[in-house]
Design a protein around this motif. Sequence first.
Motif: not given
Length: 227
Positions: A103-120, A222-225
């Motif tokens: 169900r996803v064509s292209r994916l843009i991940l802005n400032g995501g994290n995998l777990s809470p310890d990914g945050v400073k 640019n990425f989407l194009d």
Amino acid sequence: MDIHLSYTEKGGGEPLVLLHGNGENGDYFANQLEYFSKRRRVIAVDTRGHGKSPRGDKPFTIAQFAEDLLNFLDEHNIEKPDILGFSDGANIALTFALKHPERVSRLILNGGNLSPDGVKRHIQIPIEIGYKIASKFAEKSPETKKNAELLGLMVNEPNISPDELSAVTAKTLVIVGTQDMIKDGHTELIGKSIPNSRTVKIWGDHFIANKNPEEFNRVVENFLDEK
């Protein structure tokens, strides 16, 4: 389906779904809605319990938000959009892409994290303290309960293993600010764990889409194009 998500839509063409961060709503993407709607059908969604979307009775979790997104896409006959998620929105987008890759064509991940310890840590410590306080008084009023739920998302979620990311099939752009609240090494881990992805840093903090929209929009476009 227990709720209908609120959303703002503009433009026509290929669908681009925008997912905001914790405690925000679709208005965060005002600069993207305007810019990308010239060539695309842009849909900024309010997550459950955010903006004008009702809270409902289901769990207040990233996994539930991803299921809400599936229901939303089905409801609006959107088969396979490009998805741009910011912060918790990126975590929802990634969770959705892992569970529903078709169900996803292209994916843009802005400032995501995998777990809470990914945050400073200097950002995360006050959130943890705030969560403890808010949880203690959560039953005092609807407002404190909501605050506890929002902070709880940042303290307890997401919980995605880097090993899971090899299952992402969508072409992916990982984009962050040079002074982001997500640890550099964590962002790099996400980028190198997703097979067909690249990582781009642009000048600014966590809120680059809002504060540095010209550069952000150009990189995303640019990425989407790309064919």
